[in-house]
Design a protein around this motif. Structure first.
Motif, mmCIF file in Angstrom:
data_model
loop_
_atom_site.group_PDB
_atom_site.id
_atom_site.type_symbol
_atom_site.label_atom_id
_atom_site.label_comp_id
_atom_site.label_asym_id
_atom_site.label_seq_id
_atom_site.Cartn_x
_atom_site.Cartn_y
_atom_site.Cartn_z
ATOM 1 N N CYS A 2 -3.041 5.628 5.735
ATOM 2 C CA CYS A 2 -4.305 5.829 6.450
ATOM 3 C C CYS A 2 -4.050 5.448 7.911
ATOM 4 O O CYS A 2 -3.659 4.305 8.183
ATOM 5 C CB CYS A 2 -5.397 4.954 5.860
ATOM 6 N N LYS B 42 -4.539 8.283 -1.915
ATOM 7 C CA LYS B 42 -5.835 8.349 -1.217
ATOM 8 C C LYS B 42 -6.057 9.683 -0.508
ATOM 9 O O LYS B 42 -7.171 9.995 -0.091
ATOM 10 C CB LYS B 42 -5.932 7.184 -0.221
ATOM 11 N N CYS C 59 0.832 -1.208 0.000
ATOM 12 C CA CYS C 59 0.000 0.000 0.000
ATOM 13 C C CYS C 59 0.862 1.251 0.000
ATOM 14 O O CYS C 59 1.828 1.345 0.756
ATOM 15 C CB CYS C 59 -0.961 -0.003 1.182
ATOM 16 N N CYS D 136 -5.241 1.985 9.520
ATOM 17 C CA CYS D 136 -5.140 0.708 8.804
ATOM 18 C C CYS D 136 -3.764 0.067 8.950
ATOM 19 O O CYS D 136 -2.730 0.722 8.765
ATOM 20 C CB CYS D 136 -5.453 0.951 7.338
ATOM 21 N N ASN E 174 -0.490 4.197 0.579
ATOM 22 C CA ASN E 174 -1.179 5.220 1.374
ATOM 23 C C ASN E 174 -0.799 5.125 2.841
ATOM 24 O O ASN E 174 -0.241 4.136 3.301
ATOM 25 C CB ASN E 174 -2.683 5.057 1.216
#
Ligand code: SAM
Ligand code: SF4
Length: 476
Positions: A103, A219, A99, A106, A101
């Protein structure tokens, strides 16, 4: 299909303008939840009318326990009247946790160095799908991080691989996706690969909060995510799943924003969301979320009941993030889809035991309902729900089936109930224990008895016999 910059601009502008935090808060702050108003709104929904933002604001502002009970009873009644006792079952399949991103909620986020990064090969996907088919799964949602190696072609390839796997009588008949937003060409590619619903959760519709929790990576662009379903609609992918990650911002605001997003899609494309998901934040490896807006169980159940009343023809999905006790309570208020037998560690359906299973190193967050599919089915039968693996509407080209269930008289009796019964019968013959089979046949008999006098009953009974004789995939 090629889009001109002007077409991109129009799609973007149509979307960007529809979430206005001041407007949403003004609806909430001016709502007056008097008993008369609350009861009139519940009645409006029971009369099968969609609720407005102002109506929904009144419900989210209702705190009087008596009226809250009436809201919950209204949702129960709507579910009883419209949807009956079917419960669609599916399983998530995680493909990879790379990933780009960051976040903050997460475990897959790029800055989480504890996470072991894995991407399933096509051969490993086959093994996972075989394991899922061998317990009776028919519907999957594929999920993964956002990474440049997970482009639309990769997603389409994974979807094709899943559909190609046949194990015994098993097959996956509907593949949904929960993935990062794509551009027009990307949505077109996965649409052509035959996906059902494309789910994208906005996480929070509050732009400031969104920036606070999405620190870097693609994102971080709130508008790109918000405009995703406009792009999907533009290329004919009209089956989309909304979602909010509850716990990032005020739940009342998020519920109204979901309705606002629904209004936008209905106004621009004449179709609302196929499903809404409402995950609550669960523990994840190295999570960094302020507890300020965490949603307690009471408010959580209330918001599910409000969503049921506000968007009565949208499927509501509740996942194994929640413990079985909450899942049971929520079923009554209108949840229509549940996952069963869920495993989030990547590659774990095909494994017996994995040493990493306990420590969140290969999973996105912790689940709280780790019952097998067999246990979930058995429990649903004990509570007189018909576990359904139905995929008929999608395969017959009847899109917008929840809308039809809601608005076409007799649709459920004609299609949904018989198809649920047929898929349950397949499950019983192929996968159920003798004890579960006994409960299942009993419920099927009771359901058929309720169809007395109905002209489709004979055909259903004939098809059930055919299933017992070994035929599969019979549907209306
Ligand atoms: N990576 C893609 C994305 O973010 O759009 C695909 C979806 S992600 C694998 C699935 C969803 O899991 C996210 O959209 C988010 O709502 C949810 N999620 C992430 N962390 C979570 C947590 N700690 N607890 C509960 N749900 C979580
Ligand atoms: Fe990546 Fe999705 Fe997790 Fe965000 S929610 S870190 S995008 S997998």
């Amino acid at each position: 299909m090629k889009f001109t910059p002007e077409q991109y601009r129009i799609a973007d502008e149509k979307s960007r303008s529809f979430i206005d935090p001041d407007e949403i808060w003004s609806f909430i702050n001016s709502a007056e939840p008097t008993p008369e108003r609350v009861r009139a709104i519940i009645q409006k929904s029971l009369n099968k009318q969609r609720l407005s933002l102002a109506d929904t604001a009144v419900l989210v502002q209702t705190t009087d326990p008596v009226l809250v009970e009436e809201i919950k009873e209204g949702a129960r009644e709507l579910k009883r009247r419209v949807y009956g006792n079917r419960m669609v079952l599916f399983a998530p399949l995680y493909l990879g946790n790379l990933c780009q991103n960051n976040c903050q909620y997460c475990g897959f986020r790029s800055t989480n160095k504890e996470q072991k990064r894995v991407t399933l090969t096509q051969e490993q996907i086959v093994k996972e799908v075989e394991a899922l088919e061998s317990v009776g799964q028919k519907r999957l949602v594929l999920s993964l991080g956002e990474h440049k190696s997970y482009d639309a072609e990769f997603l389409a390839q994974c979807v094709r691989t899943v559909y190609s796997v046949k194990k015994g009588n098993g097959e996956i008949r509907r593949v949904n996706l929960n993935a990062a937003p794509l551009d027009h060409a990307g949505f077109k590619l996965v649409h052509e690969a035959g996906i059902g619903t494309f789910q994208i959760f906005q996480e929070t519709y509050h732009p400031e909060t969104y920036l606070r929790y999405h620190l870097s990576g693609p994102k971080r662009d709130f508008d790109w995510r918000l405009t995703a379903f406009d792009r999907a609609q533009d290329v004919g992918l009209d089956d989309n799943g909304f979602g909010v990650l509850f716990g990032l911002y005020d739940w009342r605001y998020e519920v109204l924003a979901l309705i606002r997003h629904t209004n936008h899609l209905e106004a621009c494309y004449n179709v609302g969301p196929h499903t809404i998901s409402f995950p609550r934040i669960k523990d994840a490896s190295a999570m960094n979320v302020s507890p300020e807006y965490m949603v307690n169980d009471e408010d959580f159940v209330k918001l599910i009941a409000i969503l049921r009343l506000a968007v009565p023809y949208t499927g509501l999905i509740l996942t194994a993030r929640e413990p079985s006790s909450i899942r049971k309570a929520a079923l009554e208020f209108g949840v229509s889809q549940l996952d069963g037998g869920t495993k989030l560690e990547i590659g774990s359906y095909a494994e017996e035991e994995h040493p990493d299973n306990q420590d969140l190193k290969r999973e996105q967050f912790k689940i709280n309902d780790d019952r097998s599919l067999a246990e979930v089915v058995d429990d649903l039968l004990d509570n007189k729900y018909i576990p359904s693996f139905c995929t008929a509407c999608y395969r017959r080209g009847r899109t917008g089936e929840h809308f039809m269930e809601f608005s076409v008289p007799g649709f459920i009796k004609r299609f949904c109930t018989p198809n649920a019964v047929l898929t349950l019968a397949e499950y019983i013959v192929d996968y159920a224990s003798p004890a579960t089979a006994e409960k299942g046949w009993r419920l099927i008999d009771e359901t058929i008895a309720e169809l007395d006098g109905d002209k489709f009953k004979d055909e259903l009974v004939t098809r059930l016999e055919k299933i017992k004789q070994g035929e599969r995939d019979l549907y209306f």
